[in-house]
Design a protein around this motif. Sequence first.
Motif, PDB file in Angstrom:
ATOM      1  N   GLN A  11      23.134  37.166  84.045  1.00  0.00           N
ATOM      2  CA  GLN A  11      24.440  37.690  83.678  1.00  0.00           C
ATOM      3  C   GLN A  11      24.357  39.160  83.289  1.00  0.00           C
ATOM      4  OE1 GLN A  11      27.156  35.215  81.322  1.00  0.00           O
ATOM      5  NE2 GLN A  11      25.607  33.617  81.338  1.00  0.00           N
ATOM      6  N   ALA A  12      23.287  39.527  82.573  1.00  0.00           N
ATOM      7  CA  ALA A  12      23.118  40.919  82.165  1.00  0.00           C
ATOM      8  C   ALA A  12      22.928  41.815  83.382  1.00  0.00           C
ATOM      9  CB  ALA A  12      21.908  41.039  81.229  1.00  0.00           C
ATOM     10  N   ARG A  13      22.172  41.319  84.360  1.00  0.00           N
ATOM     11  CA  ARG A  13      21.968  42.087  85.585  1.00  0.00           C
ATOM     12  C   ARG A  13      23.279  42.267  86.340  1.00  0.00           C
ATOM     13  NH1 ARG A  13      18.303  40.189  90.732  1.00  0.00           N
ATOM     14  NH2 ARG A  13      18.487  42.111  91.948  1.00  0.00           N
ATOM     15  N   PHE A  14      24.083  41.213  86.380  1.00  0.00           N
ATOM     16  CA  PHE A  14      25.382  41.258  87.050  1.00  0.00           C
ATOM     17  C   PHE A  14      26.295  42.288  86.391  1.00  0.00           C
ATOM     18  CE2 PHE A  14      29.750  39.366  86.809  1.00  0.00           C
ATOM     19  CZ  PHE A  14      30.141  39.705  88.089  1.00  0.00           C
ATOM     20  N   LEU A  47      33.875  42.145  93.970  1.00  0.00           N
ATOM     21  CA  LEU A  47      33.988  40.718  94.312  1.00  0.00           C
ATOM     22  C   LEU A  47      32.754  40.255  95.070  1.00  0.00           C
ATOM     23  CD1 LEU A  47      35.537  38.074  94.525  1.00  0.00           C
ATOM     24  CD2 LEU A  47      36.621  38.940  96.591  1.00  0.00           C
ATOM     25  N   THR A  48      32.258  41.076  95.988  1.00  0.00           N
ATOM     26  CA  THR A  48      31.076  40.720  96.775  1.00  0.00           C
ATOM     27  C   THR A  48      29.862  40.514  95.881  1.00  0.00           C
ATOM     28  OG1 THR A  48      31.906  41.958  98.679  1.00  0.00           O
ATOM     29  CG2 THR A  48      29.549  41.448  98.638  1.00  0.00           C
ATOM     30  N   VAL A  49      29.666  41.428  94.938  1.00  0.00           N
ATOM     31  CA  VAL A  49      28.547  41.310  94.002  1.00  0.00           C
ATOM     32  C   VAL A  49      28.678  40.055  93.162  1.00  0.00           C
ATOM     33  CG1 VAL A  49      27.409  42.366  92.021  1.00  0.00           C
ATOM     34  CG2 VAL A  49      28.146  43.794  93.937  1.00  0.00           C
ATOM     35  N   ALA A  50      29.886  39.843  92.624  1.00  0.00           N
ATOM     36  CA  ALA A  50      30.105  38.666  91.786  1.00  0.00           C
ATOM     37  C   ALA A  50      29.892  37.387  92.579  1.00  0.00           C
ATOM     38  CB  ALA A  50      31.525  38.695  91.217  1.00  0.00           C
ATOM     39  N   ALA A  51      30.395  37.360  93.807  1.00  0.00           N
ATOM     40  CA  ALA A  51      30.274  36.159  94.642  1.00  0.00           C
ATOM     41  C   ALA A  51      28.821  35.866  94.965  1.00  0.00           C
ATOM     42  CB  ALA A  51      31.079  36.334  95.919  1.00  0.00           C
ATOM     43  N   ALA A  52      28.036  36.908  95.214  1.00  0.00           N
ATOM     44  CA  ALA A  52      26.626  36.717  95.549  1.00  0.00           C
ATOM     45  C   ALA A  52      25.885  36.020  94.418  1.00  0.00           C
ATOM     46  CB  ALA A  52      25.969  38.072  95.851  1.00  0.00           C
ATOM     47  N   PHE A  53      26.141  36.447  93.187  1.00  0.00           N
ATOM     48  CA  PHE A  53      25.484  35.818  92.050  1.00  0.00           C
ATOM     49  C   PHE A  53      26.031  34.423  91.792  1.00  0.00           C
ATOM     50  CE2 PHE A  53      24.155  40.139  91.212  1.00  0.00           C
ATOM     51  CZ  PHE A  53      22.875  39.964  90.701  1.00  0.00           C
ATOM     52  N   ALA A  54      27.331  34.226  92.024  1.00  0.00           N
ATOM     53  CA  ALA A  54      27.935  32.912  91.811  1.00  0.00           C
ATOM     54  C   ALA A  54      27.386  31.894  92.805  1.00  0.00           C
ATOM     55  CB  ALA A  54      29.455  32.996  91.942  1.00  0.00           C
ATOM     56  N   VAL A  55      27.232  32.323  94.059  1.00  0.00           N
ATOM     57  CA  VAL A  55      26.667  31.421  95.069  1.00  0.00           C
ATOM     58  C   VAL A  55      25.264  30.998  94.661  1.00  0.00           C
ATOM     59  CG1 VAL A  55      25.806  31.308  97.433  1.00  0.00           C
ATOM     60  CG2 VAL A  55      28.063  32.247  96.989  1.00  0.00           C
ATOM     61  N   THR A 166      36.208  35.726  82.700  1.00  0.00           N
ATOM     62  CA  THR A 166      35.283  36.767  83.130  1.00  0.00           C
ATOM     63  C   THR A 166      35.234  36.837  84.662  1.00  0.00           C
ATOM     64  OG1 THR A 166      33.419  35.214  83.151  1.00  0.00           O
ATOM     65  CG2 THR A 166      33.849  36.386  81.093  1.00  0.00           C
ATOM     66  N   LEU A 167      34.747  37.964  85.167  1.00  0.00           N
ATOM     67  CA  LEU A 167      34.587  38.115  86.612  1.00  0.00           C
ATOM     68  C   LEU A 167      33.595  37.091  87.155  1.00  0.00           C
ATOM     69  CD1 LEU A 167      34.473  42.007  86.903  1.00  0.00           C
ATOM     70  CD2 LEU A 167      36.318  40.501  87.652  1.00  0.00           C
ATOM     71  N   TRP A 168      32.590  36.792  86.373  1.00  0.00           N
ATOM     72  CA  TRP A 168      31.592  35.802  86.792  1.00  0.00           C
ATOM     73  C   TRP A 168      32.267  34.455  87.044  1.00  0.00           C
ATOM     74  CZ3 TRP A 168      26.463  35.615  88.026  1.00  0.00           C
ATOM     75  CH2 TRP A 168      25.911  34.340  88.139  1.00  0.00           C
ATOM     76  N   ARG A 169      33.084  34.012  86.102  1.00  0.00           N
ATOM     77  CA  ARG A 169      33.726  32.702  86.237  1.00  0.00           C
ATOM     78  C   ARG A 169      34.681  32.676  87.420  1.00  0.00           C
ATOM     79  NH1 ARG A 169      38.319  30.453  86.791  1.00  0.00           N
ATOM     80  NH2 ARG A 169      39.322  31.480  85.053  1.00  0.00           N
ATOM     81  N   LYS A 170      35.394  33.788  87.662  1.00  0.00           N
ATOM     82  CA  LYS A 170      36.300  33.849  88.799  1.00  0.00           C
ATOM     83  C   LYS A 170      35.528  33.738  90.114  1.00  0.00           C
ATOM     84  CE  LYS A 170      40.016  34.271  89.067  1.00  0.00           C
ATOM     85  NZ  LYS A 170      41.081  33.237  89.150  1.00  0.00           N
ATOM     86  N   ALA A 171      34.369  34.364  90.192  1.00  0.00           N
ATOM     87  CA  ALA A 171      33.564  34.289  91.404  1.00  0.00           C
ATOM     88  C   ALA A 171      33.030  32.872  91.612  1.00  0.00           C
ATOM     89  CB  ALA A 171      32.405  35.281  91.317  1.00  0.00           C
ATOM     90  N   GLU A 172      32.593  32.255  90.539  1.00  0.00           N
ATOM     91  CA  GLU A 172      32.101  30.879  90.620  1.00  0.00           C
ATOM     92  C   GLU A 172      33.230  29.936  91.052  1.00  0.00           C
ATOM     93  OE1 GLU A 172      29.029  28.160  88.065  1.00  0.00           O
ATOM     94  OE2 GLU A 172      30.553  29.255  86.939  1.00  0.00           O
ATOM     95  N   GLU A 173      34.416  30.168  90.510  1.00  0.00           N
ATOM     96  CA  GLU A 173      35.596  29.377  90.878  1.00  0.00           C
ATOM     97  C   GLU A 173      35.894  29.493  92.369  1.00  0.00           C
ATOM     98  OE1 GLU A 173      40.056  30.714  90.471  1.00  0.00           O
ATOM     99  OE2 GLU A 173      39.340  30.033  88.518  1.00  0.00           O
ATOM    100  N   ALA A 174      35.794  30.693  92.902  1.00  0.00           N
ATOM    101  CA  ALA A 174      36.062  30.913  94.322  1.00  0.00           C
ATOM    102  C   ALA A 174      35.040  30.194  95.195  1.00  0.00           C
ATOM    103  CB  ALA A 174      36.058  32.406  94.625  1.00  0.00           C
TER     104      ALA A 174
END
Length: 270
Positions: A11-14, A47-55, A166-174
């Motif tokens: 998360q810190a890296r993100f 969004l791309t960065v967030a999605a990559a970590f969420a995946v 958070t942006l992280w949670r939104k990416a995970e949701e997607a």
Amino acid sequence: MQTRIPSEKVQARFRAILEKVRNRSRKLSILNLRDKKTRTFVGCLSLTVAAAFAVKSIVSYPFISLPSLNAQKGNVQIFDRYDHLVCTVHEEKNVEPVPLDRISVNMREAVIAAEDKSFYQHFGIAPAGIGRAMVKNFEAGRVVEGGSTITQQLVKTLYLDPEDRTLWRKAEEACMSLLINASHSKNKVLETYLNQIYFGKGAYGIERASLAYFNKHASQLTLGESAYLAGLIKAPSELSQKANRKEAIVRQHQVLDAMVECKLVSKQSA
């Protein structure tokens, strides 16, 4: 089902990457956030960065199963030693799930017009809506707009913390929405959504809402009643109050207008 939570290090890296993108956009004159194309680019990059970590965080879940109608009741039945039903312990959540064919077509179309016009066309997420939301969220430095589809709203209701914006949670949701869309029919998603969403007055799901507001079953809802209930989804706790009935009626008319725009009903019918 519980989702996998990324480590503090990940998360810190993100967050560091997102901050670097923000700082770079401030320093380089070419990245003028007043320019629409630039805002879109930066938002999509975030969004791309967030999605990559969420995946990466949910890759261990190749299949996400939606609950059956019986499982959605959340009740516990107690039987005696002779297998006779003694009693049913009801969950606090007031819900009575029904199959999609017992929900009026009026209601199904009203909720699609109100919440997700392209529901039957997209693949779980609406890239255009997410792009707009990401630009606004980037500019604000926090999540201020969701751009959620019906599938994303369902994921948030069933599996994620709705208070986490958070942006992280939104990416995970997607990403989870994509998985659900790939493994379930659109009708199953819509059925589960209508049985889980909150309508105010302590009523979860369309059957309980129909009884609470109109004293009838979901299969009997008229066009006007369906538009009224679909309008409540946006802010159920507020719009269900008697003091806010005028606002609820205004919202009902907005839903009817949306149904006309989507060519689900004629202007005369609405």
